[in-house]
Design a protein around this motif. Structure first.
Motif, short mmCIF file in Angstrom:
data_model
loop_
_atom_site.label_atom_id
_atom_site.label_comp_id
_atom_site.label_asym_id
_atom_site.label_seq_id
_atom_site.Cartn_x
_atom_site.Cartn_y
_atom_site.Cartn_z
N GLY A 12 2.46 -2.97 -5.68
CA GLY A 12 3.71 -2.47 -5.11
C GLY A 12 3.62 -2.04 -3.66
O GLY A 12 4.29 -1.10 -3.24
N LEU A 13 2.79 -2.74 -2.88
CA LEU A 13 2.56 -2.36 -1.49
C LEU A 13 3.85 -2.48 -0.67
O LEU A 13 4.48 -3.55 -0.63
N LYS A 18 11.45 3.06 10.03
CA LYS A 18 12.78 3.56 10.39
C LYS A 18 13.90 2.81 9.67
O LYS A 18 14.86 2.33 10.28
N GLY A 19 13.74 2.65 8.39
CA GLY A 19 14.77 2.02 7.58
C GLY A 19 14.61 0.53 7.39
O GLY A 19 15.26 -0.07 6.52
N PHE A 20 13.72 -0.13 8.18
CA PHE A 20 13.46 -1.55 8.02
C PHE A 20 12.23 -1.74 7.15
O PHE A 20 11.15 -1.22 7.46
N THR A 21 12.36 -2.48 6.07
CA THR A 21 11.24 -2.71 5.16
C THR A 21 10.52 -4.00 5.56
O THR A 21 11.03 -5.10 5.36
N ALA A 22 9.33 -3.85 6.15
CA ALA A 22 8.56 -5.00 6.62
C ALA A 22 7.75 -5.65 5.51
O ALA A 22 7.54 -6.86 5.49
N VAL A 23 7.24 -4.83 4.59
CA VAL A 23 6.51 -5.31 3.41
C VAL A 23 7.14 -4.64 2.21
O VAL A 23 7.28 -3.41 2.17
N ASN A 24 7.53 -5.44 1.23
CA ASN A 24 8.36 -4.94 0.14
C ASN A 24 7.76 -5.26 -1.23
O ASN A 24 7.81 -6.40 -1.69
N ASP A 25 7.12 -4.26 -1.85
CA ASP A 25 6.65 -4.36 -3.22
C ASP A 25 5.71 -5.54 -3.44
O ASP A 25 5.86 -6.32 -4.38
N VAL A 26 4.72 -5.67 -2.56
CA VAL A 26 3.79 -6.79 -2.63
C VAL A 26 2.62 -6.44 -3.56
O VAL A 26 1.89 -5.48 -3.31
N SER A 27 2.47 -7.20 -4.61
CA SER A 27 1.33 -7.08 -5.52
C SER A 27 0.49 -8.35 -5.39
O SER A 27 0.89 -9.42 -5.83
N LEU A 28 -0.65 -8.19 -4.76
CA LEU A 28 -1.50 -9.32 -4.37
C LEU A 28 -2.83 -9.23 -5.10
O LEU A 28 -3.39 -8.14 -5.26
N ARG A 29 -3.34 -10.38 -5.53
CA ARG A 29 -4.64 -10.45 -6.19
C ARG A 29 -5.45 -11.57 -5.53
O ARG A 29 -5.04 -12.73 -5.57
N SER A 60 3.99 2.94 2.94
CA SER A 60 5.03 3.89 2.54
C SER A 60 4.90 4.20 1.05
O SER A 60 5.20 5.31 0.61
N SER A 61 4.48 3.19 0.29
CA SER A 61 4.21 3.37 -1.14
C SER A 61 3.32 2.23 -1.60
O SER A 61 3.10 1.24 -0.89
N GLY A 62 2.80 2.38 -2.81
CA GLY A 62 1.91 1.36 -3.36
C GLY A 62 0.45 1.71 -3.16
O GLY A 62 0.10 2.75 -2.58
N SER A 63 -0.44 0.86 -3.66
CA SER A 63 -1.87 1.13 -3.60
C SER A 63 -2.65 -0.13 -3.27
O SER A 63 -2.17 -1.25 -3.45
N ILE A 64 -3.88 0.07 -2.77
CA ILE A 64 -4.79 -1.01 -2.41
C ILE A 64 -6.13 -0.73 -3.06
O ILE A 64 -6.68 0.38 -2.93
N HIS A 65 -6.67 -1.71 -3.77
CA HIS A 65 -7.98 -1.57 -4.42
C HIS A 65 -8.92 -2.66 -3.92
O HIS A 65 -8.55 -3.84 -3.87
N PHE A 66 -10.13 -2.26 -3.55
CA PHE A 66 -11.16 -3.20 -3.12
C PHE A 66 -12.38 -2.99 -4.00
O PHE A 66 -12.89 -1.87 -4.13
N ASN A 67 -12.82 -4.06 -4.66
CA ASN A 67 -13.93 -3.97 -5.62
C ASN A 67 -13.69 -2.87 -6.65
O ASN A 67 -14.61 -2.15 -7.06
N GLY A 68 -12.43 -2.73 -7.05
CA GLY A 68 -12.06 -1.78 -8.08
C GLY A 68 -11.85 -0.35 -7.60
O GLY A 68 -11.38 0.50 -8.37
N ALA A 69 -12.19 -0.07 -6.33
CA ALA A 69 -12.04 1.29 -5.79
C ALA A 69 -10.71 1.40 -5.05
O ALA A 69 -10.33 0.50 -4.30
N ASP A 70 -10.05 2.53 -5.22
CA ASP A 70 -8.79 2.79 -4.53
C ASP A 70 -9.09 3.15 -3.08
O ASP A 70 -9.71 4.18 -2.80
N ILE A 71 -8.67 2.30 -2.14
CA ILE A 71 -8.94 2.53 -0.72
C ILE A 71 -7.67 2.88 0.05
O ILE A 71 -7.67 2.91 1.28
#
Length: 263
Positions: A12-13, A18-29, A60-71
């Motif tokens: 959900g990255l 300022k109100g413009f959503t450049a990246v919207n709910d991206v779930s990447l593997r 703004s929201s969402g998470s990123i994991h690298f090798n299983g670790a939350d970065i």
């Protein structure tokens, strides 16, 4: 795709400015050991996504994991030390230094001695052997003592890949590695990326479909900051939504697909 084979994953990255959503709910593997491309029209959010992954922007929201670790909350330098190394659209080498010195600077950074200015030149010579190995890997061993400013553009991009490799990346992020190149340089750098990807994972932003079709294992297509499609080159190039959003009209899409197939 099992989680065991995934080196990088986002959930959900999202990034808003300022109100413009450049990246919207991206779930990447991104699968370990693969070459994975982010493609899409200008303004699709590709570079912003790279900036989020390497923490030049905070999501703004969402998470990123690298090798299983939350970065997600880590700083860029910490991410780099973990093995996530990025190149940029504009060549980021030092023009006043020699080709060899550029790679040596990158090796110093990896060793944590980049700011030890009191050390004599001779004390750094122990890095020259590894620097020459890296230059040989990218076809620049014969240019080691040339001032970097005198290199042709394609060779500067090859040097940038060498400096990226000097940081011993587990995941290489390449932002438009063939941008602004002539056909011959594109072929050289494409072959180089394929060669240095052995034992590593590559995530790249690339507009050149000939490059994408020839070396990429999986493609994620972005449109207006969101994922439009994912799959192999054949899958996404035949997707009607991708043809419309990314490749333009049907005729343009057919022409681009034909040129990529012929490459």
């Amino acid at each position: 795709m099992s989680d065991a084979g995934i080196i990088l994953q986002t959930h959900g990255l999202t990034k808003s400015f300022k109100g413009f959503t450049a990246v919207n709910d991206v779930s990447l593997r991104v699968r370990r050991g693969s070459i994975h491309a982010l493609i899409g029209p200008n303004g699709a959010g590709k570079t912003t996504c790279f900036n989020l992954l390497t923490k030049f922007h905070a999501p703004s929201s969402g998470s990123i994991h690298f090798n299983g670790a939350d970065i997600t909350a880590l700083r860029p330098a910490h991410i780099a030390r973990m093995g996530v190394i990025r190149s940029f659209q504009i060549s980021a080498v030092f023009p006043q230094l020699s080709v060899l010195e550029n790679v040596r600077v990158a090796l110093q950074r990896k060793l944590g001695t980049a700011y030890h200015f009191w050390r004599g030149r001779q004390s750094l010579s122990k890095l020259d052997g590894r620097a020459m190995e890296l230059l040989d890997a990218v076809g620049l061993a014969g240019f080691s003592h040339l001032p970097t400013a005198e290199l042709a553009y394609g060779r500067k991009r090859a040097l940038e890949i060498a400096t990226t490799l000097a940081m011993d990346p587990e995941l290489m992020l390449l932002d438009e590695p063939t941008q602004g190149m002539g056909h011959e340089d594109v072929e050289t750098v494409t072959a180089l990326i394929k060669r240095v990807s052995a034992g590593r994972t590559v995530l790249m932003v690339e507009h050149n479909m000939s490059v994408v079709s020839s070396i990429v294992d999986r493609i994620t297509v972005l449109q207006r900051g969101a994922i439009l499609a994912e799959g192999s080159y054949d899958e996404v190039s035949n997707d009607p939504q991708v043809k419309e959003a990314y490749m333009g009209t049907t005729d343009e899409a057919a022409d681009l697909h034909a040129r990529a197939e012929a490459a």
